[in-house]
Design a protein around this motif. Sequence first.
Motif, mmCIF file in Angstrom:
data_model
loop_
_atom_site.group_PDB
_atom_site.id
_atom_site.type_symbol
_atom_site.label_atom_id
_atom_site.label_comp_id
_atom_site.label_asym_id
_atom_site.label_seq_id
_atom_site.Cartn_x
_atom_site.Cartn_y
_atom_site.Cartn_z
ATOM 1 N N ALA A 317 100.821 19.719 -42.257
ATOM 2 C CA ALA A 317 100.953 18.724 -41.336
ATOM 3 C C ALA A 317 101.819 18.816 -40.451
ATOM 4 O O ALA A 317 102.951 19.270 -40.532
ATOM 5 N N ALA A 318 101.392 18.552 -38.859
ATOM 6 C CA ALA A 318 102.104 18.771 -37.831
ATOM 7 C C ALA A 318 103.389 17.793 -38.010
ATOM 8 O O ALA A 318 104.480 18.096 -37.349
ATOM 9 N N ASP A 319 103.027 16.590 -38.595
ATOM 10 C CA ASP A 319 103.944 15.554 -38.443
ATOM 11 C C ASP A 319 103.934 14.380 -39.495
ATOM 12 O O ASP A 319 102.900 14.756 -40.118
ATOM 13 N N TYR A 320 104.639 13.481 -39.588
ATOM 14 C CA TYR A 320 104.694 12.389 -40.498
ATOM 15 C C TYR A 320 103.219 11.701 -40.356
ATOM 16 O O TYR A 320 102.664 11.242 -41.458
ATOM 17 N N TYR A 321 102.826 11.566 -39.059
ATOM 18 C CA TYR A 321 101.436 10.721 -39.018
ATOM 19 C C TYR A 321 100.556 11.370 -39.460
ATOM 20 O O TYR A 321 99.486 10.870 -40.297
ATOM 21 N N ALA A 322 100.314 12.632 -39.383
ATOM 22 C CA ALA A 322 98.952 13.450 -39.590
ATOM 23 C C ALA A 322 99.175 13.541 -41.236
ATOM 24 O O ALA A 322 97.938 13.585 -42.017
ATOM 25 N N ALA A 323 100.299 13.792 -41.780
ATOM 26 C CA ALA A 323 100.198 13.993 -43.374
ATOM 27 C C ALA A 323 100.080 12.596 -43.789
ATOM 28 O O ALA A 323 99.187 12.381 -44.886
#
Length: 345
Positions: A317-323
Amino acid sequence: MPLPMSRRSLAALLPLAFAAPAAAGRHDPEWIGFRQRFMAPEGRVVDTGNGNVSHTEGQGWALLFAVHFDDRASFDRILGWTRRNLQRRGDALFSWRWRPNVAQPVDDPNNATDGDIYIAWALLRGAARWGDPGLRALAVAIGRDLLRLLWRDVAGQGVLLPGLNGFETATQVVVNPSYFVFPAYAALAEAVPDPRWQRLTTDALAVLRVARFGRWGLPPDWLSLPRAGGRPDLPTRWPPRFSFDAVRVPLLLAWGGHATEPAVGAAGAFWAAPTMPAWADLRTDAVAEYPASGGVRAIAALVGNARPVPLPPVRGAADYYAASLGLLVALACADRGLPTVLSPA
């Protein structure tokens, strides 16, 4: 082909709301990966794509994940940090944001209603899973204050304000459709009996059927409801987009059993483009020059009836939100009894 069971009564949803999550454990690699990448040891969930802030959205989601993966120790750390740092004085709600490396991390006491809903819902699920009435009592207090402080009747339609301050004038009320957390309402209604929970579902569905804009008929990130009645409009304070907030609308509709709603089909049609852009401008029909994240692709697969639903690995995941979006899809699939498969990294 859309998901089945688009409409259910509140009573019919109650077993789903308190059903035990699908088999998962605290040693699941995806949950371990999320904790390692996005959760500080003290229980603060770090939004790595947004200046490493923390907010009630992330804390609430992580609490849901901890229940799903049967990780009481992490749940208690997340909840403890949230209550110590974000609990508002005078009510059971939470300040929406905590900023690191500043003298006053909580510089805005306003709440974020979706974050409060996710926290309350996670507390109810945790209470059911671990037999802890104290968690339920905390959730009940939040649910009562959500209705007491944030309920508004706008031209005969019931809504919750997105936050206590800044979202209403004499002529309009601004709402965020991604704050319509359909799958949580039945659980909250059981814990805090009040007919307004059912109205939140019924009236939000009615709003979303007409609040669709642009070439694809998509729901917006933010929406203005006229107090005098009439068609909702796009407020001028925010970009008129189907973007990082509104991508959650089809997920929450499908998760709540409303997968045949027009907003879900519209999002699926928009996401059918080969490039799957990250957002669309609902006034000009312009689209982002960069693609949607893996988390959004997981939502698209869910509402597009992919079976099994491919889930992006947290490590990619690119970042927290995507994950987080990817894990939310995993929870939705578990609740709806849908098979999933981990996609290649």
